[in-house]
Motif scaffolding. Structure first.
Motif, PDB file in Angstrom:
ATOM      1  N   ASP A  57     -10.379  10.566   4.774  1.00 15.65           N
ATOM      2  CA  ASP A  57     -11.205   9.475   4.255  1.00 15.65           C
ATOM      3  C   ASP A  57     -10.373   8.335   3.649  1.00 15.65           C
ATOM      4  O   ASP A  57     -10.906   7.493   2.919  1.00 15.65           O
ATOM      5  CB  ASP A  57     -12.211   9.978   3.205  1.00 15.65           C
ATOM      6  CG  ASP A  57     -13.205  10.955   3.801  1.00 15.65           C
ATOM      7  OD1 ASP A  57     -13.524  10.823   5.000  1.00 15.65           O
ATOM      8  OD2 ASP A  57     -13.662  11.855   3.070  1.00 15.65           O
ATOM      9  N   VAL A  58      -9.083   8.312   3.927  1.00 14.28           N
ATOM     10  CA  VAL A  58      -8.237   7.209   3.482  1.00 14.28           C
ATOM     11  C   VAL A  58      -7.710   6.505   4.717  1.00 14.28           C
ATOM     12  O   VAL A  58      -7.005   7.098   5.535  1.00 14.28           O
ATOM     13  CB  VAL A  58      -7.074   7.705   2.595  1.00 14.28           C
ATOM     14  CG1 VAL A  58      -6.109   6.559   2.297  1.00 14.28           C
ATOM     15  CG2 VAL A  58      -7.614   8.293   1.299  1.00 14.28           C
ATOM     16  N   ALA A  59      -8.055   5.234   4.871  1.00 18.40           N
ATOM     17  CA  ALA A  59      -7.718   4.519   6.103  1.00 18.40           C
ATOM     18  C   ALA A  59      -6.475   3.660   5.974  1.00 18.40           C
ATOM     19  O   ALA A  59      -5.937   3.198   6.981  1.00 18.40           O
ATOM     20  CB  ALA A  59      -8.889   3.635   6.516  1.00 18.40           C
ATOM     21  N   ALA A  60      -5.989   3.396   4.779  1.00 19.18           N
ATOM     22  CA  ALA A  60      -4.852   2.492   4.612  1.00 19.18           C
ATOM     23  C   ALA A  60      -3.877   3.066   3.602  1.00 19.18           C
ATOM     24  O   ALA A  60      -4.220   3.939   2.797  1.00 19.18           O
ATOM     25  CB  ALA A  60      -5.323   1.106   4.166  1.00 19.18           C
ATOM     26  N   SER A  61      -2.659   2.542   3.666  1.00 25.63           N
ATOM     27  CA  SER A  61      -1.590   2.993   2.773  1.00 25.63           C
ATOM     28  C   SER A  61      -0.797   1.792   2.293  1.00 25.63           C
ATOM     29  O   SER A  61      -0.781   0.731   2.928  1.00 25.63           O
ATOM     30  CB  SER A  61      -0.665   3.988   3.470  1.00 25.63           C
ATOM     31  OG  SER A  61      -1.370   5.108   3.946  1.00 25.63           O
ATOM     32  N   HIS A  62      -0.114   1.993   1.180  1.00 32.56           N
ATOM     33  CA  HIS A  62       0.734   0.952   0.595  1.00 32.56           C
ATOM     34  C   HIS A  62       2.136   1.544   0.471  1.00 32.56           C
ATOM     35  O   HIS A  62       2.304   2.615  -0.118  1.00 32.56           O
ATOM     36  CB  HIS A  62       0.188   0.552  -0.771  1.00 32.56           C
ATOM     37  CG  HIS A  62       0.874  -0.626  -1.383  1.00 32.56           C
ATOM     38  ND1 HIS A  62       0.560  -1.099  -2.639  1.00 32.56           N
ATOM     39  CD2 HIS A  62       1.871  -1.449  -0.922  1.00 32.56           C
ATOM     40  CE1 HIS A  62       1.325  -2.144  -2.923  1.00 32.56           C
ATOM     41  NE2 HIS A  62       2.131  -2.376  -1.893  1.00 32.56           N
ATOM     42  N   ILE A  63       3.142   0.865   1.028  1.00 30.68           N
ATOM     43  CA  ILE A  63       4.517   1.353   0.978  1.00 30.68           C
ATOM     44  C   ILE A  63       5.410   0.301   0.355  1.00 30.68           C
ATOM     45  O   ILE A  63       5.216  -0.902   0.572  1.00 30.68           O
ATOM     46  CB  ILE A  63       5.046   1.760   2.372  1.00 30.68           C
ATOM     47  CG1 ILE A  63       6.472   2.305   2.266  1.00 30.68           C
ATOM     48  CG2 ILE A  63       4.964   0.614   3.359  1.00 30.68           C
ATOM     49  CD1 ILE A  63       7.010   2.914   3.541  1.00 30.68           C
ATOM     50  N   GLN A  64       6.357   0.755  -0.453  1.00 29.51           N
ATOM     51  CA  GLN A  64       7.369  -0.118  -1.014  1.00 29.51           C
ATOM     52  C   GLN A  64       8.743   0.518  -0.782  1.00 29.51           C
ATOM     53  O   GLN A  64       8.897   1.740  -0.884  1.00 29.51           O
ATOM     54  CB  GLN A  64       7.159  -0.334  -2.517  1.00 29.51           C
ATOM     55  CG  GLN A  64       5.954  -1.195  -2.845  1.00 29.51           C
ATOM     56  CD  GLN A  64       5.829  -1.457  -4.345  1.00 29.51           C
ATOM     57  OE1 GLN A  64       6.310  -0.679  -5.163  1.00 29.51           O
ATOM     58  NE2 GLN A  64       5.195  -2.566  -4.699  1.00 29.51           N
ATOM     59  N   ILE A  65       9.732  -0.322  -0.475  1.00 33.24           N
ATOM     60  CA  ILE A  65      11.118   0.110  -0.301  1.00 33.24           C
ATOM     61  C   ILE A  65      11.965  -0.770  -1.213  1.00 33.24           C
ATOM     62  O   ILE A  65      11.789  -1.997  -1.245  1.00 33.24           O
ATOM     63  CB  ILE A  65      11.579  -0.032   1.159  1.00 33.24           C
ATOM     64  CG1 ILE A  65      10.630   0.724   2.097  1.00 33.24           C
ATOM     65  CG2 ILE A  65      13.007   0.484   1.327  1.00 33.24           C
ATOM     66  CD1 ILE A  65      10.882   0.454   3.569  1.00 33.24           C
ATOM     67  N   ALA A  66      12.876  -0.142  -1.981  1.00 30.81           N
ATOM     68  CA  ALA A  66      13.641  -0.901  -2.966  1.00 30.81           C
ATOM     69  C   ALA A  66      15.020  -0.279  -3.147  1.00 30.81           C
ATOM     70  O   ALA A  66      15.300   0.835  -2.701  1.00 30.81           O
ATOM     71  CB  ALA A  66      12.901  -0.953  -4.299  1.00 30.81           C
ATOM     72  N   THR A  67      15.871  -1.027  -3.852  1.00 33.80           N
ATOM     73  CA  THR A  67      17.216  -0.531  -4.162  1.00 33.80           C
ATOM     74  C   THR A  67      17.259   0.196  -5.494  1.00 33.80           C
ATOM     75  O   THR A  67      18.286   0.765  -5.852  1.00 33.80           O
ATOM     76  CB  THR A  67      18.217  -1.697  -4.192  1.00 33.80           C
ATOM     77  OG1 THR A  67      17.765  -2.684  -5.137  1.00 33.80           O
ATOM     78  CG2 THR A  67      18.347  -2.333  -2.816  1.00 33.80           C
ATOM     79  N   SER A  68      16.150   0.188  -6.247  1.00 33.11           N
ATOM     80  CA  SER A  68      16.099   0.890  -7.531  1.00 33.11           C
ATOM     81  C   SER A  68      14.795   1.661  -7.633  1.00 33.11           C
ATOM     82  O   SER A  68      13.780   1.283  -7.028  1.00 33.11           O
ATOM     83  CB  SER A  68      16.219  -0.092  -8.703  1.00 33.11           C
ATOM     84  OG  SER A  68      15.117  -0.990  -8.712  1.00 33.11           O
ATOM     85  N   ALA A  69      14.816   2.729  -8.429  1.00 36.64           N
ATOM     86  CA  ALA A  69      13.655   3.612  -8.524  1.00 36.64           C
ATOM     87  C   ALA A  69      12.511   3.003  -9.306  1.00 36.64           C
ATOM     88  O   ALA A  69      11.406   3.558  -9.309  1.00 36.64           O
ATOM     89  CB  ALA A  69      14.068   4.945  -9.163  1.00 36.64           C
TER      90      ALA A  69
END
Length: 534
Positions: free
Chosen positions: A371-383
């Protein structure tokens, strides 16, 4: 089950119960006001208005028409006007049941339900109920408990109350007479004890033939087997098989909850328990932050964590207390916290935590949440993701960057998107380490001798080695001779024949075997060099 009556009496206000008759209703204490006469008092409060002479005799009043204001009259309850009272269920959790009498069938209980004399309340193993008495006293019926309302009586037009509760099993938490009204009498009867209480906060628990009492405020006279022990505020005691109470012991203090998480983003909830001297086990209750009742969840633990299975997003309060080796429950600490766990974050597939990616634009993938159709992703050099390199919302369970990743340590995280965004996954560390570069042939030297082929290449960088293959076909299959590896840069191949051949050279990472791009070179061995024939 036989109920023997071992007395517990609050010391702050003297009990008006005869020791010879523990079941008797306490006398009503009436304070005379200016202008009162015995005849007026009898007309107002007695069930037989003409029956005032025994009161005059027992209280040694010389003139029934001239009584000094402030005089306290002791009036037997059997002379007073009497009417039944009732209680009300004001909160419940789980499948709480009630029945109007001990021979009636059990029925589902509901909030707001009136409870008459003789009614019984039963809570399941994960249930909870709160009963409010007519004077505002609140009785919290803990999980796996059975409580009977034996007496709910009002006397003297409601100015005196007599309430008797019979705890057959389980535990009660009681805040008695919060308004501190006079002439309010509450008793809690168990298989081995009886508590006669006025205006205090305490707990009573029944476990077989053991009754435990914990005084949180006020003071209790704990009587059993003709012996009395004073249980002051902050102490507890127990009676086993109706024997004399054990010497009171100090209740454990409220635990330090400063180290508990204030925000929970993953279920089940796991609270790490503090280190506390003399704590043998732990008990926790969760209530909504906006209201003290009902208890939504309750759990016990003898381990290092206190675990709760599920809660919707929202603000809550954990009530945490420690129990000693006698199972006496100590004082409660309150810990506010927030649950923010839905929609659940997905399980991550690639890259794996602490893994290494070789492609500058690798594919990031994760599991699909129902029931979840979308996602959010982040990529970074720090946590902390203060300045993400990539920040994208995708309607799939994978993502490929549209630009090259920087070399080195990186982090990524994913969250589910529904009507709102759920919590992020914990930061997932990975490393982008480019694959070995192509072999530079500008500094290479090849020589064909009677022994075979010799190829001199620059020594590879640390952690790399050369892999050289020879085939008669451009596809490099099959090989003419076994592939040769070299950490020095010198390649030696045995005699392999004459004609056209293809030489494949590439660098390989020693740590994981990742191969760089192959550089394929065509070489011709003329027939004039027959010594190369195998």
């Amino acid at each position: 089950m036989k109920y023997s009556l071992v007395g517990l009496c609050l010391l702050a206000l003297p009990c008006a119960v005869s020791a010879a008759s523990p079941d008797a209703v306490p006398d009503w204490i009436y304070t005379v006001r200016p202008g009162d006469t015995l005849i007026d008092i009898a007309q107002t409060y007695l069930n037989q208005p003409n029956n005032w002479r025994p009161i005059q005799r027992d209280n040694q009043i010389p003139d029934p028409k001239m009584i000094p204001p402030g005089t306290q009259l002791r009036i037997p309850a059997n002379l007073l006007k009497h009417e039944p009272s009732s209680a009300q269920l004001i909160a419940l959790t789980g499948k709480v049941a009630f029945r109007p009498g001990d021979q009636a069938a059990w029925q589902p209980a509901t909030v707001g339900q009136k409870l008459a004399v003789g009614a019984e309340i039963q809570t399941p193993s994960e249930g909870y109920a709160v009963v409010e008495l007519a004077n505002g006293s609140r009785v919290a019926v803990q999980s796996a408990s059975l409580l009977a309302l034996d007496t709910l009586s009002l006397y003297a037009n409601g100015l005196m109350a007599d309430t008797r509760l019979r705890l057959k099993e389980g535990r009660l938490g009681i805040v008695d007479n919060p308004a501190r009204q006079s002439n309010q009498n509450l008793r809690v009867i168990t298989p081995t004890a009886q508590a006669v209480v006025r205006g205090t906060e305490f707990r009573v628990g029944v476990d077989g033939q053991t009754t435990r009492e914990e005084t949180l405020s006020g003071a209790i006279a704990f009587r059993a087997a003709t012996k009395t022990v004073d249980v002051k505020q902050g102490f507890g005691s127990l009676s086993i098989n109706a024997k004399a109470p054990q010497a009171p012991v100090a209740l454990l203090p409220a635990p330090d909850v400063g180290g508990l998480p204030q925000r929970v983003e993953q279920l089940p909830i796991r609270f790490p328990l503090p280190v506390m001297e003399k704590a043998a086990s732990w008990y926790g209750q969760i209530v909504a932050a906006a209201q003290a009742e009902p208890v939504l969840l309750a759990k016990s633990s003898t381990g290092k964590t206190l675990n709760f299975s599920d809660l919707p997003n929202g603000d809550y309060v954990l009530r945490l207390s420690a129990l000693d080796a006698l199972d006496l429950q100590g004082y409660v600490a309150l810990h506010p916290f927030t649950v923010f766990a839905r929609p659940f974050f997905p399980p991550v597939n690639q890259p794996r935590a602490d893994g290494v990616v070789r492609s500058p634009r690798p594919q990031f993938s994760w599991g699909q949440i129902v029931d979840v159709a979308a996602s959010h992703i982040q990529i970074a050099t720090s946590a902390d993701f203060t300045h993400p390199l990539f920040d994208a919302e995708v309607r799939s369970n994978h993502f490929t960057p549209d630009a090259d990743l920087p070399v080195g340590a990186l982090f990524f995280r994913v969250a589910s998107l529904d009507k709102t965004q759920g919590p992020w996954t914990p930061p997932i560390a990975f490393t982008y380490k480019p694959a070995p570069a192509a072999v530079d042939l500008t500094k290479a030297a090849m020589q064909i001798t009677s022994d075979g082929l010799t190829y001199d290449l620059p020594k590879p960088d640390a952690g790399l080695h050369y892999l050289v293959s020879l085939s008669a076909k451009r596809s490099m299959q099959p090989l003419v001779v076994p592939a040769v590896e070299s950490h020095s840069g010198q390649i030696v191949m045995p005699r392999f024949g004459v004609g056209d051949f293809y030489l494949s050279l590439r660098l390989v990472d020693d740590s994981d075997g990742t191969e760089g791009p192959a550089v394929i070179q065509k070489i011709s061995v003329p027939i004039t060099r027959p010594y190369l024939l195998p």
